[in-house]
Design a protein around this motif. Sequence first.
Motif, PDB file in Angstrom:
ATOM      1  N   GLN A  23       0.850  -1.199   0.000  1.00  0.00           N
ATOM      2  CA  GLN A  23       0.000   0.000   0.000  1.00  0.00           C
ATOM      3  C   GLN A  23       0.882   1.244   0.000  1.00  0.00           C
ATOM      4  O   GLN A  23       1.772   1.367   0.850  1.00  0.00           O
ATOM      5  CB  GLN A  23      -0.887   0.013   1.259  1.00  0.00           C
ATOM      6  CG  GLN A  23      -1.715   1.268   1.450  1.00  0.00           C
ATOM      7  CD  GLN A  23      -2.949   1.298   0.583  1.00  0.00           C
ATOM      8  OE1 GLN A  23      -3.650   0.313   0.437  1.00  0.00           O
ATOM      9  NE2 GLN A  23      -3.243   2.446  -0.002  1.00  0.00           N
ATOM     10  N   GLU A  24       0.624   2.138  -0.949  1.00  0.00           N
ATOM     11  CA  GLU A  24       1.327   3.422  -0.943  1.00  0.00           C
ATOM     12  C   GLU A  24       0.537   4.396  -0.082  1.00  0.00           C
ATOM     13  O   GLU A  24      -0.680   4.512  -0.244  1.00  0.00           O
ATOM     14  CB  GLU A  24       1.443   3.969  -2.372  1.00  0.00           C
ATOM     15  CG  GLU A  24       2.370   3.163  -3.262  1.00  0.00           C
ATOM     16  CD  GLU A  24       1.670   2.048  -4.031  1.00  0.00           C
ATOM     17  OE1 GLU A  24       2.233   1.585  -5.046  1.00  0.00           O
ATOM     18  OE2 GLU A  24       0.573   1.631  -3.630  1.00  0.00           O
ATOM     19  N   TYR A  45       0.218   7.531  -0.120  1.00  0.00           N
ATOM     20  CA  TYR A  45      -0.430   8.654  -0.776  1.00  0.00           C
ATOM     21  C   TYR A  45      -1.725   8.232  -1.486  1.00  0.00           C
ATOM     22  O   TYR A  45      -2.485   9.063  -1.955  1.00  0.00           O
ATOM     23  CB  TYR A  45       0.519   9.323  -1.781  1.00  0.00           C
ATOM     24  CG  TYR A  45       0.975   8.433  -2.922  1.00  0.00           C
ATOM     25  CD1 TYR A  45       2.173   7.735  -2.844  1.00  0.00           C
ATOM     26  CD2 TYR A  45       0.214   8.293  -4.075  1.00  0.00           C
ATOM     27  CE1 TYR A  45       2.606   6.922  -3.882  1.00  0.00           C
ATOM     28  CE2 TYR A  45       0.634   7.481  -5.117  1.00  0.00           C
ATOM     29  CZ  TYR A  45       1.832   6.801  -5.018  1.00  0.00           C
ATOM     30  OH  TYR A  45       2.252   5.998  -6.038  1.00  0.00           O
ATOM     31  N   LYS A  46      -1.949   6.935  -1.562  1.00  0.00           N
ATOM     32  CA  LYS A  46      -3.168   6.438  -2.201  1.00  0.00           C
ATOM     33  C   LYS A  46      -4.246   6.203  -1.143  1.00  0.00           C
ATOM     34  O   LYS A  46      -4.022   5.483  -0.169  1.00  0.00           O
ATOM     35  CB  LYS A  46      -2.899   5.136  -2.947  1.00  0.00           C
ATOM     36  CG  LYS A  46      -2.082   5.307  -4.216  1.00  0.00           C
ATOM     37  CD  LYS A  46      -1.990   3.996  -4.972  1.00  0.00           C
ATOM     38  CE  LYS A  46      -1.221   4.185  -6.281  1.00  0.00           C
ATOM     39  NZ  LYS A  46      -1.079   2.916  -7.034  1.00  0.00           N
ATOM     40  N   GLN A  47      -5.393   6.782  -1.328  1.00  0.00           N
ATOM     41  CA  GLN A  47      -6.486   6.598  -0.375  1.00  0.00           C
ATOM     42  C   GLN A  47      -7.179   5.250  -0.579  1.00  0.00           C
ATOM     43  O   GLN A  47      -7.737   4.689   0.361  1.00  0.00           O
ATOM     44  CB  GLN A  47      -7.483   7.728  -0.500  1.00  0.00           C
ATOM     45  CG  GLN A  47      -6.907   9.063  -0.041  1.00  0.00           C
ATOM     46  CD  GLN A  47      -7.986  10.099   0.155  1.00  0.00           C
ATOM     47  OE1 GLN A  47      -9.142   9.883  -0.166  1.00  0.00           O
ATOM     48  NE2 GLN A  47      -7.600  11.239   0.683  1.00  0.00           N
ATOM     49  N   GLN A  48      -7.126   4.758  -1.811  1.00  0.00           N
ATOM     50  CA  GLN A  48      -7.809   3.503  -2.105  1.00  0.00           C
ATOM     51  C   GLN A  48      -7.060   2.342  -1.481  1.00  0.00           C
ATOM     52  O   GLN A  48      -5.840   2.219  -1.617  1.00  0.00           O
ATOM     53  CB  GLN A  48      -7.908   3.306  -3.606  1.00  0.00           C
ATOM     54  CG  GLN A  48      -8.732   2.103  -4.013  1.00  0.00           C
ATOM     55  CD  GLN A  48      -8.945   2.023  -5.518  1.00  0.00           C
ATOM     56  OE1 GLN A  48      -8.368   2.807  -6.266  1.00  0.00           O
ATOM     57  NE2 GLN A  48      -9.766   1.093  -5.953  1.00  0.00           N
TER      58      GLN A  48
END
Lengths: 115, 114
Positions: A51-52, A54-57
């Motif tokens: 999981q990055e 900065y990604k909300q998903q």
Amino acid sequence: AQTVTQSQPEMSVQEAETVTLSCTYDTSESDYYLFWYKQPPSRQMILVIRQEAYKQQNATENRFSVNFQKAAKSFSLKISDSQLGDAAMYFCAYNVGTSGSRLTFGEGTQLTVNP
Amino acid sequence: DTAVSQTPKYLVTQMGNDKSIKCEQNLGHDTMYWYKQDSKKFLKIMFSYNNKELIINETVPNRFSPKSPDKAHLNLHINSLELGDSAVYFCASSLRLKKTGELFFGEGSRLTVL
């Protein structure tokens, strides 16, 4: 210093059921990456999901998905339709994303899958 | 083809001996690592090399000396082995420019010091 905490040393689940493994972390960074690794009895460390920050998903890989709560610094792993082959030690890990990739691991959660 | 390979997989030796573990990766990565997993399964980084240059050196006794002859190889030599050195040692590799920084691990080398 960054820390990663897995508060569940052991978990068990019935085959075909769903289980959630918890992980919290502490960091002052805004850009970072989180991982779940699986270590079966064979000892091999296998990347399950990434999981990055900065990604909300929330990331999803087949039966594996995460619940990433950035404000709460929480990163749980959900395993759906658990299979016997999912039995393993699961490690949550954090990387700040700069050069050197200093991956910091949690203490691990031993998952047992009951037939 | 094994991406990250370590040899030997198992090593049993007496206290005071010197031993080496070798690691090779064929992934084209430029950064390699040694992690130690203790009896409680806790994983902790020991060393990291990028293109043969040491970039991470955690608080590890001087008896442990890594050596990287090229970016595809990272060996670990341990002098004067002690009982507390018994652990599983994992080699790993990554690509420095890939910001996500996920590591690819070898199968581990279980060292038992008697």
